[in-house]
Each structure stands twice: as C-alpha cells, then as structure tokens.
Design an enzyme around this catalytic site. Structure first.
Site, short mmCIF file in Angstrom:
data_model
loop_
_atom_site.label_atom_id
_atom_site.label_comp_id
_atom_site.label_asym_id
_atom_site.label_seq_id
_atom_site.Cartn_x
_atom_site.Cartn_y
_atom_site.Cartn_z
N CYS A 3 1.79 3.20 9.84
CA CYS A 3 2.05 4.54 9.32
C CYS A 3 2.54 5.47 10.44
O CYS A 3 1.91 5.56 11.50
CB CYS A 3 0.77 5.11 8.69
SG CYS A 3 1.05 6.74 7.99
N GLY A 16 7.18 -2.42 -2.55
CA GLY A 16 6.55 -1.11 -2.69
C GLY A 16 7.21 -0.31 -3.79
O GLY A 16 6.84 -0.41 -4.98
N ARG A 17 8.24 0.44 -3.44
CA ARG A 17 8.81 1.40 -4.39
C ARG A 17 9.35 0.74 -5.65
O ARG A 17 9.25 1.31 -6.73
CB ARG A 17 9.89 2.22 -3.68
CG ARG A 17 9.32 3.17 -2.63
CD ARG A 17 10.37 3.65 -1.67
NE ARG A 17 10.91 2.55 -0.88
CZ ARG A 17 12.01 2.63 -0.14
NH1 ARG A 17 12.69 3.75 -0.12
NH2 ARG A 17 12.42 1.57 0.56
N LYS A 74 -0.72 -4.69 8.69
CA LYS A 74 0.63 -4.30 8.28
C LYS A 74 1.20 -3.40 9.38
O LYS A 74 0.55 -2.44 9.79
CB LYS A 74 0.60 -3.57 6.94
CG LYS A 74 1.98 -3.14 6.46
CD LYS A 74 1.95 -2.73 4.99
CE LYS A 74 3.29 -2.24 4.50
NZ LYS A 74 3.63 -0.88 4.93
N PRO A 98 0.85 -1.19 0.00
CA PRO A 98 0.00 0.00 0.00
C PRO A 98 0.88 1.24 0.00
O PRO A 98 1.80 1.34 0.83
CB PRO A 98 -0.77 -0.12 1.33
CG PRO A 98 0.11 -0.94 2.22
CD PRO A 98 0.90 -1.85 1.32
N MET A 99 0.64 2.17 -0.90
CA MET A 99 1.42 3.42 -0.93
C MET A 99 0.50 4.56 -1.34
O MET A 99 -0.06 4.55 -2.45
CB MET A 99 2.58 3.30 -1.94
CG MET A 99 3.69 2.35 -1.52
SD MET A 99 4.91 2.14 -2.84
CE MET A 99 4.00 1.17 -4.03
N GLN A 145 -6.77 -1.41 2.28
CA GLN A 145 -6.14 -1.04 3.56
C GLN A 145 -6.86 0.16 4.17
O GLN A 145 -7.08 1.18 3.49
CB GLN A 145 -4.67 -0.69 3.40
CG GLN A 145 -4.03 -0.56 4.77
CD GLN A 145 -2.63 0.02 4.77
OE1 GLN A 145 -2.41 1.13 4.32
NE2 GLN A 145 -1.67 -0.75 5.28
N ASN A 159 8.51 -7.10 4.27
CA ASN A 159 8.47 -5.95 3.35
C ASN A 159 9.58 -4.96 3.69
O ASN A 159 9.81 -4.67 4.85
CB ASN A 159 7.10 -5.25 3.48
CG ASN A 159 7.11 -3.82 2.96
OD1 ASN A 159 6.92 -2.87 3.72
ND2 ASN A 159 7.34 -3.65 1.68
N GLY A 160 10.22 -4.48 2.63
CA GLY A 160 11.18 -3.39 2.83
C GLY A 160 12.47 -3.60 2.07
O GLY A 160 13.17 -4.59 2.28
C1 LIG Z 1 4.98 7.18 -1.03
C2 LIG Z 1 4.71 6.08 0.00
C3 LIG Z 1 3.44 5.93 0.52
C4 LIG Z 1 3.19 4.92 1.46
N1 LIG Z 1 1.90 4.73 1.92
C5 LIG Z 1 1.63 3.67 2.74
C6 LIG Z 1 0.28 3.35 3.09
O1 LIG Z 1 -0.69 3.96 2.63
N2 LIG Z 1 0.09 2.31 3.94
C7 LIG Z 1 1.12 1.56 4.45
O2 LIG Z 1 0.90 0.63 5.21
N3 LIG Z 1 2.40 1.83 4.10
C8 LIG Z 1 2.68 2.85 3.24
N4 LIG Z 1 3.95 3.06 2.83
C9 LIG Z 1 5.02 2.12 3.22
C10 LIG Z 1 5.14 1.00 2.16
O3 LIG Z 1 3.97 0.20 2.11
C11 LIG Z 1 6.34 0.10 2.46
O4 LIG Z 1 6.18 -0.44 3.76
C12 LIG Z 1 7.67 0.84 2.38
O5 LIG Z 1 7.73 1.65 1.21
C13 LIG Z 1 8.86 -0.15 2.38
O6 LIG Z 1 8.76 -1.03 1.28
P1 LIG Z 1 9.66 -0.85 -0.06
O7 LIG Z 1 11.09 -0.73 0.38
O8 LIG Z 1 9.40 -2.09 -0.87
O9 LIG Z 1 9.19 0.42 -0.72
C14 LIG Z 1 4.23 4.07 1.90
C15 LIG Z 1 5.52 4.24 1.36
C16 LIG Z 1 5.77 5.22 0.40
C17 LIG Z 1 7.15 5.34 -0.19
#
Ligand SMILES: Cc1cc2nc3c(=O)[nH]c(=O)nc-3n(C[C@H](O)[C@H](O)[C@H](O)COP(=O)(O)O)c2cc1C
Length: 330
Positions: free
Chosen positions: A103, A228-229, A143, A17-18, A72, A204-205
């Site tokens: 969050c 995510g990213r 999460k 979720p992002m 979510q 995740n991460g």
């Molecule tokens: C722009 C952005 C928005 C995000 N929004 C959410 C969200 O709405 N809900 C959530 O649980 N995590 C959110 N996250 C965290 C991501 O879900 C994830 O945990 C985090 O980016 C690490 O994973 P990655 O390294 O694969 O990006 C967000 C991260 C980014 C970069």
C-alpha cells in the site's frame, strides 16, 4: 523456506484486497456466481485490531467461506503485528493471513506501513518469520509491489528473504511505489520473479478478461492470478474464466439489474448501516462500466443520498435502457 505444503490451489484465481470493496457482501455476491479459489479481505490495521477498533468485526468477517478467505493486515511495527497474528489465531476463522507490503497511500506509508516495509529487507524478513511462528496454522502470504526503484535484483533479493522467512506464497502487483493504477503494470517483473522465486508467485494487476488471464498465465506461468477492480465490475468474472477454460464456446448472460439489487440487499444484511451508502457508491463506481451510459448513471449514484435513491436511479435506468439488463459475454 517453508517446507509445509502450500494450500494455494493450482492455477488459483484470487479476489484482491480492496479497501471499501472486498467485504463480505462482495464475497457473497461472487460466491453466488460460483466463487473463486481465495478471497482476500480489505486491509485491517494490526494495531487497530489489538485495540478493539469498532468496525473490525466487519473488516475481519471471513464469511461466507472462511476456509477460502485470507485476512490482510497492515502493520507499522513488528511487535503489534505478531500480537495481532496470535490473537487472530485464537479468534478468527480464516484460511490464512496476508501482510500488506504494497500500500502506497500516503498516510499508511508515512506511518511506516504498507510499501515502506520494502525499504528495510531485514525488518520485513524478521516480521514474516515472527508472524509465521506466532500463527503456524494456515497460510502466510505477502502482497507487495516492485518497490521504490526499477531494480529487479533488489526485488528478487527482498522476495528471497520473505521466502526463507516462511512465507507460503507472494502476490506481486508489478508497479513501482509511485505508479498509479492508470499506468499498466510491469508484468515482465512477474515473469522474472516467478522464475527465480522458490515459492509460488501470484500475479496481480490489470487483468480484465479471460483472454488477459490466459495470456498472463502462459507468459509468466504464475501459480495464480488475482483480480481486483474487474471482480467489482463483473462479480461473475471468475465464473466466466472457469467456464471458458472448460468449454471455449461457453457464454454467460447475467441480469445486471438483479445483480445490482442482490448486492444492495447483501450490503444491508451484512454491513453496518454507517457503511451502506459509501460501500454502495464504491461498488457502483466500477459496476456502472457494464452499462451503456456508465458515466451518466455513475455520476447520479455517486450523488445519491441513500440506498433507496440508488434503487430508484437503477430502476429508472433499466426502464429507459432495457437492453442493458443483459450483460456477461467474454
Ligand atoms: C479501491 C482500492 C482499494 C485497494 N485496497 C487495497 C488493500 O486494502 N490492500 C492491498 O494490498 N491492495 C489494495 N488495493 C490494490 C489492489 O489489491 C490491486 O493490487 C490493484 O487494484 C491492481 O489490481 P486490479 O488491476 O486487478 O484492480 C486497492 C485497490 C483499489 C482500486
């Protein structure tokens, strides 16, 4: 602990979720490359959903694959989250619900949402149990982060409570509440929690390549990996991972210009006009990493006034650097 069968497929790959990124247009784009096992939507406020917030129709659009999409929510109180879960069960097709306990954005945390649930294990456990009762169908996941302290025992006990309350699986983003994305995640927490938890754990991460994914699964033996990213940088990453798992000689070539255009078209088709520019800028902030002059073109796109200008910037770029059209790799 839940006795219902877990709908999480084995060795699952999940889209994180992002906010501003995990919308239907991105899911459609990813699906065009073969999709992933489960897509999480960006977080939506439970209270906002109950009061008919104007854009929730877009935030909670579970297309194109509702049966693989998890909605979510973040909540600041139990009563409204439970009510939102009931309403969602009536109105929204989806594979399941996820509760955001991770969050750490100041306005969310200060109001009692996101990671602040981790301060109160009893309330968090009660929330999970009551949401489970309110929406018995479909999956229920949480999460979360490590929490406020570098304290594994506390995290383990917190998660055991969620498991007993009926969560089907947990997703751990192994950073402390105060840690930003720049610091590498503490995957040893994922490994330890996976060993102790009675339900599946997704890690995740910072997973950026098929090699990273394989290493995390090997080290931590998680039930799934959430990206995510990297799924924004390379919407084909899930296809690349699966392709290499089937055949180590697998290679992918992707037309970066065509993919960018497909994304812009999907944004125009599926999101409200007020979102077009902000969603495009957010996407290209990451997607430009595929290009040799990422910094330069990212800056131009972040300052573009509309989608037509973004299209022009991209067209000029690929004309000047035609070699950047073909990306993919490993
Ligand atoms: C722009 C952005 C928005 C995000 N929004 C959410 C969200 O709405 N809900 C959530 O649980 N995590 C959110 N996250 C965290 C991501 O879900 C994830 O945990 C985090 O980016 C690490 O994973 P990655 O390294 O694969 O990006 C967000 C991260 C980014 C970069």
């Amino acid at each position: 602990m839940s006795t219902r069968p877990s709908p999480l497929p084995p060795d699952a790959l999940l889209l994180a979720p992002m906010v501003g990124l995990s919308h239907r247009a991105l899911r459609e784009l990813i699906r065009g490359f073969g999709g992933c096992d489960l897509y999480y939507t960006e977080m939506t406020s439970a209270a906002g959903y109950l009061s008919g917030a104007p854009y929730d129709r877009f935030f909670l659009d579970s297309g194109p694959e509702p049966e693989r999409t998890v909605l979510q929510f973040y909540a600041v109180d139990t009563a409204r989250m439970v009510e939102a879960a009931r309403k969602a069960a009536r109105e929204l097709p989806a594979a399941g619900l996820d509760l955001n306990f991770g969050c750490s954005a100041p306005h969310i945390e200060r109001s009692g949402g996101g990671v602040s649930w981790m301060k109160n294990p009893e309330a968090a456990r009660d929330l999970v149990a009551r949401v489970r009762d309110a929406r018995p169908e479909g999956s229920l996941s949480v999460k979360l982060r490590i929490g406020y302290d570098d304290d594994y025992g506390r995290l383990r006990d917190f998660c055991a409570g969620l498991s007993e309350a009926g969560a089907d699986w947990l997703v751990l983003h192994p950073r402390l509440r105060s840690e930003k994305l720049r610091r590498t995640g503490r995957w040893d927490y994922v490994r330890r929690l996976r060993e102790d938890l009675g339900i599946p754990l997704v890690g995740n991460g910072d997973v950026r390549t098929p090699v990273d994914k394989a290493a995390r699964v090997r080290e931590c033996r998680t039930a799934g990996i959430m990206l995510g990213r990297e799924a924004v940088r390379r919407p084909w990453i899930f296809a690349l991972i699966r392709g290499l798992e089937r055949d180590p000689g697998f290679r992918m070539t992707v037309d970066a210009a065509e993919t960018a255009e497909t994304f812009l078209r999907l944004v125009e088709e599926l999101l409200p006009p007020e979102f077009h520019l902000s969603r495009a800028r957010r996407f290209f902030y990451y997607y430009c990493d595929n290009l040799s002059f990422a910094h330069h073109i990212r800056w131009k796109i972040q300052n573009a006034p509309d989608l037509a200008s973004i299209r022009r910037i991209l067209a000029e770029y690929f004309e000047e650097v035609p070699g950047d059209r073909v990306v993919g790799g490993r």
